[in-house]
Write a protein that holds these residues in place. Structure first.
Motif, PDB file in Angstrom:
ATOM      1  N   ILE A 284     105.323  47.547 -35.323  1.00  8.69           N
ATOM      2  CA  ILE A 284     104.670  48.091 -34.364  1.00  8.69           C
ATOM      3  C   ILE A 284     102.908  47.446 -34.257  1.00  8.69           C
ATOM      4  O   ILE A 284     102.480  47.319 -35.295  1.00  8.69           O
ATOM      5  CB  ILE A 284     104.251  49.415 -34.730  1.00  8.69           C
ATOM      6  CG1 ILE A 284     105.579  50.505 -34.733  1.00  8.69           C
ATOM      7  CG2 ILE A 284     103.271  50.361 -33.450  1.00  8.69           C
ATOM      8  CD1 ILE A 284     105.473  51.701 -35.361  1.00  8.69           C
ATOM      9  N   ARG A 285     102.724  46.931 -32.960  1.00  7.23           N
ATOM     10  CA  ARG A 285     101.678  46.100 -32.816  1.00  7.23           C
ATOM     11  C   ARG A 285     100.776  46.389 -31.697  1.00  7.23           C
ATOM     12  O   ARG A 285     101.108  47.089 -31.007  1.00  7.23           O
ATOM     13  CB  ARG A 285     101.921  44.614 -32.619  1.00  7.23           C
ATOM     14  CG  ARG A 285     102.719  44.216 -31.439  1.00  7.23           C
ATOM     15  CD  ARG A 285     102.852  42.743 -31.337  1.00  7.23           C
ATOM     16  NE  ARG A 285     103.632  42.454 -30.123  1.00  7.23           N
ATOM     17  CZ  ARG A 285     103.108  42.608 -28.789  1.00  7.23           C
ATOM     18  NH1 ARG A 285     102.048  42.764 -28.648  1.00  7.23           N
ATOM     19  NH2 ARG A 285     104.084  42.182 -27.836  1.00  7.23           N
ATOM     20  N   ARG A 286      99.343  46.031 -31.754  1.00  8.41           N
ATOM     21  CA  ARG A 286      98.734  46.344 -30.768  1.00  8.41           C
ATOM     22  C   ARG A 286      98.887  45.258 -29.366  1.00  8.41           C
ATOM     23  O   ARG A 286      99.477  44.292 -29.863  1.00  8.41           O
ATOM     24  CB  ARG A 286      97.219  45.948 -31.078  1.00  8.41           C
ATOM     25  CG  ARG A 286      96.640  46.743 -31.989  1.00  8.41           C
ATOM     26  CD  ARG A 286      96.277  48.246 -31.146  1.00  8.41           C
ATOM     27  NE  ARG A 286      94.937  48.021 -29.958  1.00  8.41           N
ATOM     28  CZ  ARG A 286      95.024  48.872 -29.370  1.00  8.41           C
ATOM     29  NH1 ARG A 286      95.667  49.931 -29.026  1.00  8.41           N
ATOM     30  NH2 ARG A 286      93.906  48.522 -28.287  1.00  8.41           N
ATOM     31  N   PRO A 287      98.640  45.591 -28.426  1.00  9.49           N
ATOM     32  CA  PRO A 287      98.930  44.753 -27.087  1.00  9.49           C
ATOM     33  C   PRO A 287      98.146  43.568 -27.056  1.00  9.49           C
ATOM     34  O   PRO A 287      97.109  43.673 -27.606  1.00  9.49           O
ATOM     35  CB  PRO A 287      98.380  45.698 -26.011  1.00  9.49           C
ATOM     36  CG  PRO A 287      98.634  47.017 -26.522  1.00  9.49           C
ATOM     37  CD  PRO A 287      98.230  47.080 -28.010  1.00  9.49           C
ATOM     38  N   ASP A 288      98.954  42.304 -26.956  1.00  6.99           N
ATOM     39  CA  ASP A 288      98.208  40.931 -26.803  1.00  6.99           C
ATOM     40  C   ASP A 288      97.938  40.770 -25.193  1.00  6.99           C
ATOM     41  O   ASP A 288      98.143  41.756 -24.418  1.00  6.99           O
ATOM     42  CB  ASP A 288      98.922  39.935 -27.310  1.00  6.99           C
ATOM     43  CG  ASP A 288     100.545  39.921 -26.732  1.00  6.99           C
ATOM     44  OD1 ASP A 288     100.783  40.324 -25.596  1.00  6.99           O
ATOM     45  OD2 ASP A 288     101.206  39.425 -27.297  1.00  6.99           O
ATOM     46  N   LEU A 289      97.473  39.712 -24.887  1.00  8.26           N
ATOM     47  CA  LEU A 289      97.145  39.367 -23.466  1.00  8.26           C
ATOM     48  C   LEU A 289      98.248  39.507 -22.574  1.00  8.26           C
ATOM     49  O   LEU A 289      98.120  39.678 -21.504  1.00  8.26           O
ATOM     50  CB  LEU A 289      96.176  38.185 -23.330  1.00  8.26           C
ATOM     51  CG  LEU A 289      95.632  37.891 -22.041  1.00  8.26           C
ATOM     52  CD1 LEU A 289      94.494  38.945 -21.676  1.00  8.26           C
ATOM     53  CD2 LEU A 289      95.074  36.604 -22.123  1.00  8.26           C
ATOM     54  N   GLU A 290      99.362  39.137 -22.918  1.00 14.35           N
ATOM     55  CA  GLU A 290     100.623  39.198 -22.097  1.00 14.35           C
ATOM     56  C   GLU A 290     100.953  40.635 -21.862  1.00 14.35           C
ATOM     57  O   GLU A 290     101.289  40.901 -20.653  1.00 14.35           O
ATOM     58  CB  GLU A 290     101.977  38.585 -22.863  1.00 14.35           C
ATOM     59  CG  GLU A 290     102.926  38.369 -21.991  1.00 14.35           C
ATOM     60  CD  GLU A 290     104.006  37.609 -22.590  1.00 14.35           C
ATOM     61  OE1 GLU A 290     105.165  37.499 -21.991  1.00 14.35           O
ATOM     62  OE2 GLU A 290     103.674  36.905 -23.507  1.00 14.35           O
ATOM     63  N   ASP A 291     100.762  41.548 -22.693  1.00 18.41           N
ATOM     64  CA  ASP A 291     100.951  42.888 -22.440  1.00 18.41           C
ATOM     65  C   ASP A 291      99.758  43.360 -21.237  1.00 18.41           C
ATOM     66  O   ASP A 291     100.413  44.022 -20.581  1.00 18.41           O
ATOM     67  CB  ASP A 291     100.945  43.599 -23.822  1.00 18.41           C
ATOM     68  CG  ASP A 291     101.756  43.325 -24.805  1.00 18.41           C
ATOM     69  OD1 ASP A 291     103.221  43.218 -24.533  1.00 18.41           O
ATOM     70  OD2 ASP A 291     101.623  43.057 -26.008  1.00 18.41           O
ATOM     71  N   VAL A 292      98.611  43.000 -21.778  1.00 23.85           N
ATOM     72  CA  VAL A 292      97.629  43.489 -20.844  1.00 23.85           C
ATOM     73  C   VAL A 292      97.875  42.870 -19.362  1.00 23.85           C
ATOM     74  O   VAL A 292      97.755  43.791 -18.380  1.00 23.85           O
ATOM     75  CB  VAL A 292      96.167  42.752 -21.269  1.00 23.85           C
ATOM     76  CG1 VAL A 292      95.094  42.931 -20.303  1.00 23.85           C
ATOM     77  CG2 VAL A 292      95.966  43.719 -22.453  1.00 23.85           C
ATOM     78  N   PHE A 293      98.242  41.531 -19.231  1.00 24.67           N
ATOM     79  CA  PHE A 293      98.593  40.916 -18.108  1.00 24.67           C
ATOM     80  C   PHE A 293      99.784  41.767 -17.270  1.00 24.67           C
ATOM     81  O   PHE A 293      99.504  41.985 -16.081  1.00 24.67           O
ATOM     82  CB  PHE A 293      99.060  39.737 -18.426  1.00 24.67           C
ATOM     83  CG  PHE A 293      99.626  38.744 -16.977  1.00 24.67           C
ATOM     84  CD1 PHE A 293      98.434  38.082 -16.206  1.00 24.67           C
ATOM     85  CD2 PHE A 293     100.563  38.830 -16.609  1.00 24.67           C
ATOM     86  CE1 PHE A 293      98.597  37.393 -15.054  1.00 24.67           C
ATOM     87  CE2 PHE A 293     101.016  37.914 -15.332  1.00 24.67           C
ATOM     88  CZ  PHE A 293      99.986  37.323 -14.692  1.00 24.67           C
ATOM     89  N   LEU A 294     100.737  42.275 -17.947  1.00 22.96           N
ATOM     90  CA  LEU A 294     101.863  42.930 -17.264  1.00 22.96           C
ATOM     91  C   LEU A 294     101.388  44.509 -17.018  1.00 22.96           C
ATOM     92  O   LEU A 294     101.573  44.875 -15.819  1.00 22.96           O
ATOM     93  CB  LEU A 294     102.899  43.065 -18.229  1.00 22.96           C
ATOM     94  CG  LEU A 294     103.615  41.721 -18.571  1.00 22.96           C
ATOM     95  CD1 LEU A 294     104.838  41.622 -19.572  1.00 22.96           C
ATOM     96  CD2 LEU A 294     104.481  41.094 -17.255  1.00 22.96           C
ATOM     97  N   GLN A 295     100.416  44.972 -17.693  1.00 21.82           N
ATOM     98  CA  GLN A 295      99.929  46.163 -17.123  1.00 21.82           C
ATOM     99  C   GLN A 295      99.033  46.198 -16.045  1.00 21.82           C
ATOM    100  O   GLN A 295      99.237  46.834 -15.152  1.00 21.82           O
ATOM    101  CB  GLN A 295      99.080  46.787 -18.418  1.00 21.82           C
ATOM    102  CG  GLN A 295      99.936  47.333 -19.520  1.00 21.82           C
ATOM    103  CD  GLN A 295      99.028  47.905 -20.729  1.00 21.82           C
ATOM    104  OE1 GLN A 295      98.060  48.254 -20.558  1.00 21.82           O
ATOM    105  NE2 GLN A 295      99.481  48.252 -21.928  1.00 21.82           N
TER     106      GLN A 295
END
Length: 316
Positions: A284-295
């Protein structure tokens, strides 16, 4: 004075189906010495914005300034301050590497540039190819040459438009080591890339474009802090249940599932157990920039509106 300023820049193209609005009132300032990232999906308007900055396209409305010089009315001064690395591989087949760099220097009126050319060749891994004809270079070597040509007149502002697209790991490491050094020495860097790990590692501030508009603009650390929830990540060779497959981001065997809280995580794990999915390397990890981008692209990110972020930056 900002190093680069886009002031309500819009650009429309005529198409058989009618006008295409590539940029819509884009406003942002990039400060001196920043390493700034410009991100967005294909067709978001990134290259159009850079083309306007470089004078390769004319804005339908608004202005672009380079250290206070308007790129249209003071084009010669603006061009001297910019070094642009384009996406496309462009080269002159009639000269070798060193000759091409000397000619490029001449375009900007730079004389006796041999020492800097030697430094560029050494730092970009081209020293042993200095006498080779441009046609003899591999694609990766030609990409390095584009970087050298952009830097040969020592511009204070470096614009990198997808500089590592399709190149090997060695070139990426060599390029970023050199560009990071130039940034530390005071050069401003504007980067567009689809490698979001690069943007996260290098860029102090990021703007995200969608359909020609800025939808996020803030410091990289703030964008990451404001990302909602966590990510359940694991490897599997099994098919996911349909409900989870619709949510998942899958890269080969690696599956990433967004989870807003512990209830989501427990629900995902229960659904996977029920479906008999075998999991490996679960984390389980914190979101990275790719996750932020998709959000951000989906409208789910909780970041401040771009205009508010820009106002805060302007007051800093």
């Amino acid at each position: 004075m900002p190093a680069v300023s886009f002031q309500a820049v819009s650009k429309a193209f005529a198409t058989p189906k009618g006008p295409l609005q590539a940029l819509d009132q884009v406003s942002l300032d990039i400060e001196e010495g920043e390493f700034f990232g410009l991100l967005g999906p294909n067709g978001a308007g990134k290259t159009t914005l850079i083309s306007i900055l470089a004078g390769l396209a004319r804005a339908s409305s608004g202005r672009a300034l380079v250290q206070g010089c308007d790129v249209q009315t003071e084009f010669a001064a603006a061009r001297r301050k910019l070094g642009v690395v384009p996406q496309e591989l462009v080269f002159d087949p009639f000269f070798n590497v060193r000759e091409s760099l000397r000619i490029q220097s001449g375009y900007f009126g730079v004389r006796n540039n041999g020492a800097w050319i030697d430094e560029l060749l050494e730092n970009l891994g081209l020293a042993d190819r200095a006498g080779a004809n441009m046609r003899q270079l591999s694609g990766g070597m030609k990409r390095r040459m584009l970087v050298a040509q952009a830097l040969v007149h020592k511009p204070p502002i470096i614009v990198l438009d997808e500089p590592t697209a399709g190149v090997d790991v060695e070139l990426r490491q060599t390029l970023w080591h050199f560009v990071a050094r130039l940034n530390r020495e005071g050069h401003t860097v504007l980067l567009t890339t689809h490698y979001l790990d690069e943007a996260e590692a290098l860029c102090g501030r990021i703007a995200m474009l969608k359909s020609g508009r800025i939808v996020a603009l803030d410091r990289t650390s703030v964008l990451l802090q404001e990302a909602s929830g966590s990510v359940l990540q694991f490897k599997t060779d099994s098919a996911l249940p349909p409900a989870l497959a619709r949510l998942a981001r899958v890269t080969g065997r690696v599956v990433q599932l967004p989870a807003h809280d512990t209830v989501d995580i427990e629900g995902h794990l229960a659904a996977l157990r029920t479906a008999g999915v075998e999991l490996h390397d679960l984390e389980i990890r914190r979101p990275d920039l790719e996750d932020v981008f998709l959000q951000v692209m989906s409208g789910a990110h909780a970041s401040r509106p771009a205009a508010a972020a820009a106002a805060v930056e302007g007051q800093a």
